[in-house]
Design an enzyme around this catalytic site. Structure first.
Site, mmCIF file in Angstrom:
data_model
loop_
_atom_site.group_PDB
_atom_site.id
_atom_site.type_symbol
_atom_site.label_atom_id
_atom_site.label_comp_id
_atom_site.label_asym_id
_atom_site.label_seq_id
_atom_site.Cartn_x
_atom_site.Cartn_y
_atom_site.Cartn_z
ATOM 1 N N ALA A 1 0.834 -1.199 0.000
ATOM 2 C CA ALA A 1 0.000 0.000 0.000
ATOM 3 C C ALA A 1 0.872 1.254 0.000
ATOM 4 O O ALA A 1 2.025 1.235 0.455
ATOM 5 C CB ALA A 1 -0.909 0.002 1.222
ATOM 6 N N GLY B 1 0.203 -5.626 0.640
ATOM 7 C CA GLY B 1 -0.974 -5.712 -0.206
ATOM 8 C C GLY B 1 -0.682 -6.281 -1.579
ATOM 9 O O GLY B 1 -1.580 -6.831 -2.224
ATOM 10 N N GLU C 1 -0.844 -9.977 -1.076
ATOM 11 C CA GLU C 1 -2.265 -10.309 -0.940
ATOM 12 C C GLU C 1 -2.968 -10.240 -2.297
ATOM 13 O O GLU C 1 -3.864 -11.037 -2.584
ATOM 14 C CB GLU C 1 -2.925 -9.359 0.055
ATOM 15 C CG GLU C 1 -2.443 -9.590 1.488
ATOM 16 C CD GLU C 1 -2.894 -8.528 2.461
ATOM 17 O OE1 GLU C 1 -3.181 -8.862 3.624
ATOM 18 O OE2 GLU C 1 -2.969 -7.344 2.060
ATOM 19 N N GLU D 1 4.324 -6.121 7.274
ATOM 20 C CA GLU D 1 3.625 -5.090 8.042
ATOM 21 C C GLU D 1 4.119 -4.985 9.484
ATOM 22 O O GLU D 1 4.029 -3.917 10.098
ATOM 23 C CB GLU D 1 2.114 -5.366 8.025
ATOM 24 C CG GLU D 1 1.414 -5.003 6.727
ATOM 25 C CD GLU D 1 1.480 -6.098 5.674
ATOM 26 O OE1 GLU D 1 0.778 -5.985 4.665
ATOM 27 O OE2 GLU D 1 2.243 -7.065 5.867
#
Length: 264
Positions: free
Chosen positions: A70, A115, A118, A138
């Site tokens: 992100a 992300g 993911e 993260e």
């Protein structure tokens, strides 16, 4: 596909036959995910869900990253409400990919982190460059993954390997991904586009309703009991038996000729 090819800022859209290739193009930010990119990905996967001219999808990134997570610069100033709204947009995007009727091949050319990992895991198959790196780092920001990465890592890797990756934030190589069985193939960087296109083309040649059903059965059956999942399989099979494609496939097999599937 001209009606969607030129609509997007962060997506390059190209179609060859039944294969649609989506390229994330935010190279200066390593294709980091911002709200606009999430909205574009959600939009295109929802729009192609019903398109008969699209049989399969390749998702890749421009430059040296697939997606490096992100965009922290975008969300660092968010209040809690804005942060949760950003996370919800991400979940909508992953759900649009997972629920899309088309099989999706992630062609991971470089970093697939946070992300971005993911995003790759929301796809159906992963072909990786030898240079690819996967990770959910993260923890290094004092956070945990919010796009499904924790539970998917647990189910794919098992609890010990998942905790190793999640708690240390370390990156996995493409070969480690292959050994841990979430990467389907590892190829030299110069062969990635061709390998992903070849795989996507082979998917596009299959009966669309059967491929759609298999995607749904695997995605939804993995968290169901064995008995429930098998009952779902049998019900889906019974419905497909009366489809035009199933009758064509059976007839073509008996006549020793290639089938011509139309998605009905």
């Amino acid at each position: 596909m001209n009606d969607i090819t030129f609509d997007y800022t962060y997506l390059q859209v190209e179609q060859t036959g039944g294969v649609l290739t989506l390229t994330l193009r935010r190279k200066a930010k390593l294709n980091a995910m911002n709200a606009a990119m999430m909205a574009e990905l959600t939009d295109i996967f929802r729009r192609i869900h019903e398109r008969p001219d699209v049989r399969s999808v390749v998702l890749t990134g421009a430059g040296k990253a697939f997606m490096a997570g992100a965009d922290i610069e975008e969300y660092r100033s968010f209040d809690l409400g804005a942060f949760f709204a950003f996370q919800n947009k991400g979940r909508d995007m992953y759900r649009a990919i997972e629920e899309c009727a088309k099989p999706v091949v992630a062609a991971v050319n470089g970093y697939a982190l946070g992300g971005g990992f993911e995003l790759a895991l929301a796809c159906d198959l992963i072909v990786a460059s030898e240079r690819a790196k996967f990770g959910l780092p993260e923890v290094k920001l004092g956070l945990v993954p919010g796009g499904g990465g924790v539970q998917k890592a647990l189910r794919i890797l098992g609890p010990y390997a998942a905790k190793d990756m999640l708690m240390t934030g370390r990156f996995l190589t493409a070969q480690e991904g292959r050994e841990l069985r979430f990467v389907n193939a590892v190829v030299p960087p110069e062969q990635l586009a061709e390998a992903a296109a070849t795989l996507a083309s082979s998917l596009a040649e299959q009966a669309p309703l059967a491929v759609q059903g298999l995607k749904k059965l695997v995605n939804e059956g993995r968290d169901a009991s064995l008995e429930t999942a098998q009952a779902y399989d049998r019900a889906y099979l019974a419905n497909l038996f009366y489809s035009a494609d199933a009758q064509e496939g059976i007839t073509a097999f008996a006549e020793k000729r290639p089938p011509l599937f139309i998605g009905k």
